[in-house]
Design a protein around this motif. Structure first.
Motif, short mmCIF file in Angstrom:
data_model
loop_
_atom_site.label_atom_id
_atom_site.label_comp_id
_atom_site.label_asym_id
_atom_site.label_seq_id
_atom_site.Cartn_x
_atom_site.Cartn_y
_atom_site.Cartn_z
N ASN A 1 0.84 -1.23 0.12
CA ASN A 1 0.01 0.06 -0.06
C ASN A 1 0.98 1.12 -0.20
OD1 ASN A 1 -2.29 -1.48 -0.02
ND2 ASN A 1 -2.38 -1.70 2.25
N LEU A 2 1.98 1.37 -0.93
CA LEU A 2 2.77 2.43 -0.87
C LEU A 2 2.46 2.84 -2.49
CD1 LEU A 2 4.74 4.22 0.62
CD2 LEU A 2 6.58 2.92 -0.74
N ALA A 3 1.76 4.43 -2.58
CA ALA A 3 1.93 4.84 -3.81
C ALA A 3 0.96 3.87 -4.67
CB ALA A 3 3.04 5.48 -4.38
N LEU A 4 1.36 3.44 -6.06
CA LEU A 4 0.74 2.67 -6.96
C LEU A 4 1.14 1.28 -6.67
CD1 LEU A 4 1.21 4.58 -10.18
CD2 LEU A 4 -0.73 4.46 -8.66
N ILE B 1 9.42 4.90 -6.73
CA ILE B 1 8.76 4.70 -5.77
C ILE B 1 9.55 3.35 -4.98
CG2 ILE B 1 6.68 3.35 -4.97
CD1 ILE B 1 6.27 6.20 -5.74
N LEU B 2 10.22 2.55 -5.93
CA LEU B 2 11.09 1.47 -5.05
C LEU B 2 12.13 2.28 -4.16
CD1 LEU B 2 11.73 -1.22 -8.10
CD2 LEU B 2 10.05 -0.99 -6.00
N LEU B 3 12.58 3.30 -4.64
CA LEU B 3 13.67 3.97 -3.77
C LEU B 3 13.18 4.64 -2.58
CD1 LEU B 3 16.46 5.67 -6.19
CD2 LEU B 3 16.52 3.63 -4.54
N ASP B 4 11.93 5.40 -2.80
CA ASP B 4 11.30 5.88 -1.69
C ASP B 4 10.95 4.97 -0.77
OD1 ASP B 4 11.18 8.22 -2.91
OD2 ASP B 4 9.47 8.18 -3.93
N GLY C 1 1.50 11.26 2.16
CA GLY C 1 0.81 11.30 0.88
C GLY C 1 1.38 9.86 -0.03
N LEU C 2 2.12 9.27 0.61
CA LEU C 2 2.63 8.12 -0.24
C LEU C 2 1.80 6.87 0.03
CD1 LEU C 2 6.54 8.19 0.15
CD2 LEU C 2 5.29 8.45 -1.74
N VAL C 3 1.14 7.10 1.17
CA VAL C 3 0.20 6.11 1.53
C VAL C 3 -0.93 5.83 0.30
CG1 VAL C 3 -1.46 4.82 3.17
CG2 VAL C 3 0.63 6.22 3.99
N ARG C 4 -1.11 4.30 -0.01
CA ARG C 4 -1.83 4.12 -1.25
C ARG C 4 -3.18 4.76 -0.99
NH1 ARG C 4 -4.60 -0.65 -2.52
NH2 ARG C 4 -5.07 -0.73 -4.58
N HIS C 5 -3.78 5.50 -1.75
CA HIS C 5 -5.36 5.97 -1.85
C HIS C 5 -6.11 4.74 -1.58
CE1 HIS C 5 -8.61 8.62 -2.64
NE2 HIS C 5 -9.22 7.57 -3.27
N GLY C 6 -7.09 5.25 -0.42
CA GLY C 6 -8.13 4.30 0.21
C GLY C 6 -7.58 3.32 1.17
N THR C 7 -6.50 3.37 1.53
CA THR C 7 -5.80 2.40 2.56
C THR C 7 -5.47 3.00 3.62
OG1 THR C 7 -3.48 2.46 1.54
CG2 THR C 7 -4.94 0.98 0.79
N GLN D 1 -8.05 0.12 -11.13
CA GLN D 1 -6.94 0.72 -10.63
C GLN D 1 -5.56 0.37 -11.48
OE1 GLN D 1 -6.58 -1.94 -6.94
NE2 GLN D 1 -7.78 -0.45 -5.92
N THR D 2 -4.75 1.37 -11.28
CA THR D 2 -3.36 1.37 -11.72
C THR D 2 -2.35 1.08 -10.55
OG1 THR D 2 -4.06 3.18 -13.37
CG2 THR D 2 -1.61 2.94 -13.00
N LEU D 3 -1.49 0.03 -11.13
CA LEU D 3 -0.71 -0.67 -10.25
C LEU D 3 0.79 -0.39 -10.70
CD1 LEU D 3 -2.58 -3.62 -8.78
CD2 LEU D 3 -2.58 -1.36 -7.87
N THR D 4 1.88 -0.36 -9.89
CA THR D 4 3.24 -0.45 -10.29
C THR D 4 3.62 -2.17 -10.18
OG1 THR D 4 3.98 1.90 -9.78
CG2 THR D 4 5.60 0.20 -9.90
N GLN D 5 4.26 -2.66 -11.11
CA GLN D 5 4.55 -4.26 -11.28
C GLN D 5 5.94 -4.06 -11.42
OE1 GLN D 5 1.95 -6.02 -13.79
NE2 GLN D 5 0.33 -6.36 -12.17
N VAL D 6 6.65 -5.19 -10.70
CA VAL D 6 8.17 -5.30 -10.96
C VAL D 6 8.23 -6.69 -11.36
CG1 VAL D 6 10.36 -5.37 -10.22
CG2 VAL D 6 8.69 -3.68 -9.31
#
Length: 558
Positions: A9-12, A37-40, A53-59, A514-519
């Motif tokens: 639940n961090l950003a995206l 975001i990974l570095l953050d 503000g980095l906490v994922r929206h809605g969580t 939802q838009t998510l970041t994937q690695v």
């Protein structure tokens, strides 16, 4: 080294768990995909400032955990033991850093599952990992950063500590000397005042616990007649004619005369006999007290006078009478210190001279260490500049006396550079263009990394502003560093990414609404496609793929 990074639940990022390996790992992805975001996330686990503000929206909460392998890292293990964070039950060679941030901005930190302060988290992370940011070259323009970098390269913490402690001792003595000098300006008036006060106290000469004892004695003397009369009356009521003793005796005899007929009354008679004994003992005590009651008006007057004297002195100095003895001692000590201030000043002057000599000795040793390391770092950076396309470049660290001594020593450090043949060395800020500054910064960072003791290094787009064959050299350098420690490089350059032993791709994906970041960890075929994207942009041709395949094969041979 960093083994695992878990993010929730961090950003995206909804939920992500990454496993890392030793050697050189590259991280790539399109701009805006979420590499920062990974570095953050890692920065938060390492103790950086939290931003709700980095906490994922809605969580309600973001949760980041970084797991480090500390096998062989004696300094880290010692720190954990000294700060009582060592894990005796589980794996002693693993260190878990965790950080949580709520949407309201509250933050908590943990080390091996135990609550920790942010300062403790940062102190520990400084022993585990170092992040070279993409804007690092801008900080190199500041002299304090240049000095800091040289000291880090020289790796002489004991000498830095010696200089810092010597400086603090020197300055502390100088401050005390100045305070005494300022006191000298009104020394005579203080001497007169303290002498007068001491005379007043010496005249009265208060004694410890005296006031309370006199107050108790005064109370007894002032009411001696009342006490004596009460004692007489009490004794008479017990032992006088018709008193308690006589009546109890009569009662006892009356009961004893009939106990033959009523045996139960014998116990009552015994109780009365016990009361009679107690009454007679009390009467004896009362009679003894009567001898101690002193009807002495002369003594009473003397006590009154002494109490008045003590109370009057206490009132003049706004004290409780019980505090007079302590105040008396303070006046004595202050007067003695002031009378001896001339001797104290001379003694302090000698101590200041010795402290300054100790500082100069420690600072000189530190300067020599800096000069030795500065020469080595200058040569190393100069060589690196040449490999990075600045064939006529030269780098030199100039160490000169500082304007004034400080806790960091007596040196002023200036990074001097020339990029062109025949041009004199000048301060870095005056001669380097943006692109040159990026390459010089990279050369310094790589040179510093080669001697760094930290197990994990992260380079965040430090290769910005370079390309072509020079980018390939950067990749080679990082691959070489990866033979000795764990290296991460976030890069937009295919030439650098090809040299990674491991390759992670960061991308955005739409899942439902939802838009998510994937690695993703890329295999060889996927790496070729990613390198081709980095080389060819929107349109990827077969030639681009072949170029990417050849680039990867060449890089992996090293």
């Amino acid at each position: 080294m960093l083994q695992t990074l878990t993010i929730q639940n961090l950003a995206l990022i909804e939920k992500l768990s990454l496993d890392f390996h030793s050697g050189f790992t590259t991280l790539t992805g399109e701009t805006g995909a979420g590499k920062s975001i990974l570095l953050d996330a890692l920065g938060l686990a390492l103790g950086e400032r939290a931003d709700s503000g980095l906490v994922r929206h809605g969580t309600a909460r973001a949760d980041i955990t970084a797991d480090f392998d500390i096998n062989g890292l004696a300094q880290v293990q010692t720190w954990l033991t000294e700060n009582e964070f060592d894990d005796q039950e589980d794996d002693a060679y693993s260190c878990l850093l965790r950080r949580t941030i709520t949407s309201e901005g509250r933050s908590k930190a943990y080390i091996n599952g135990l609550p920790a302060s942010i300062s403790q988290l940062k102190a520990l992370s400084d022993l585990l990992i170092d992040i070279h940011g993409q804007h690092e070259h801008q900080s190199l323009l500041h002299s304090n950063k240049q000095l800091e970098l040289l000291d880090a390269y020289a790796n002489h913490p004991a000498q830095l500590q010696s200089v810092r402690e010597a400086y603090q001792q020197w300055q502390s003595l100088k401050k005390r000397h100045q305070e005494l000098l300022e006191q000298q300006t009104d020394r005579q008036s203080q001497l007169d005042l303290l002498s007068f006060q001491l005379q007043e106290f010496d005249k009265v000469m208060p004694v410890a616990d005296e006031y309370d004892g006199l107050a108790e004695e005064q109370n007894s003397l002032a009411h001696a007649n009342e006490i004596k009369q009460a004692v007489f009356n009490a004794y008479d009521l017990i032992e006088g004619d018709g008193g308690v003793s006589e009546k109890l005796n009569s009662a006892i005899h009356a009961l004893e005369s009939v106990t033959e007929y009523s045996p139960a009354l014998a116990s009552v008679a015994e109780q009365l006999n016990s009361l009679l004994i107690d009454a007679q003992e009390a009467a004896n005590d009362i009679q003894a007290q009567d001898h101690h009651i002193d009807l002495d008006p002369v003594r009473l007057q003397a006590v009154d006078d002494r109490l008045s004297e003590l109370f009057g002195l206490a009132k003049r100095y706004t004290l409780e009478p019980q505090d007079l003895v302590e105040k008396h001692q303070q006046i004595r000590e202050s007067l003695a210190e002031l009378q001896d201030s001339d001797a104290s000043l001379e003694q302090l002057k000698q101590e200041i001279d010795l402290a300054e000599t100790a500082y100069q000795k420690a600072a000189t040793a530190l300067t020599k260490s800096r000069q030795t390391s500065g020469k080595k770092l200058s040569d190393t950076v100069t060589d690196a500049m040449k490999t990075l396309g600045m064939e006529n470049g030269q780098f030199k660290i100039d160490i000169s006396p500082a304007d004034k001594p400080s806790a960091t020593g007596s040196d002023a450090v200036s990074f001097q550079v020339t990029a062109n043949k025949g041009q004199p060395l000048q301060p870095l800020a005056k001669v380097a263009s943006g692109g040159e500054l990026s390459r010089i910064s990279l050369a310094i960072q790589v040179a510093s990394a080669e001697v760094a003791s930290l197990p994990t290094l992260i380079f965040d787009e430090v290769d910005v502003g370079i390309g072509g064959g020079i980018a390939e050299v950067v990749g080679q350098k990082m691959q070489q560093l990866g033979q000795h420690r764990q290296i991460f490089s976030i890069t937009h350059l295919a030439q650098v990414a090809a040299y990674g032993q491991h390759h992670l791709n960061i991308a955005k994906a739409t899942v439902g609404e939802q838009t998510l970041t994937q690695v993703t960890t890329l295999n060889e075929a996927e790496r070729v496609e990613e390198l081709a994207r980095m080389l060819g942009g929107m349109t990827i041709t077969e030639n681009t793929r072949n170029h990417a395949k050849e680039m990867l094969a060449t890089a992996q041979k090293g």
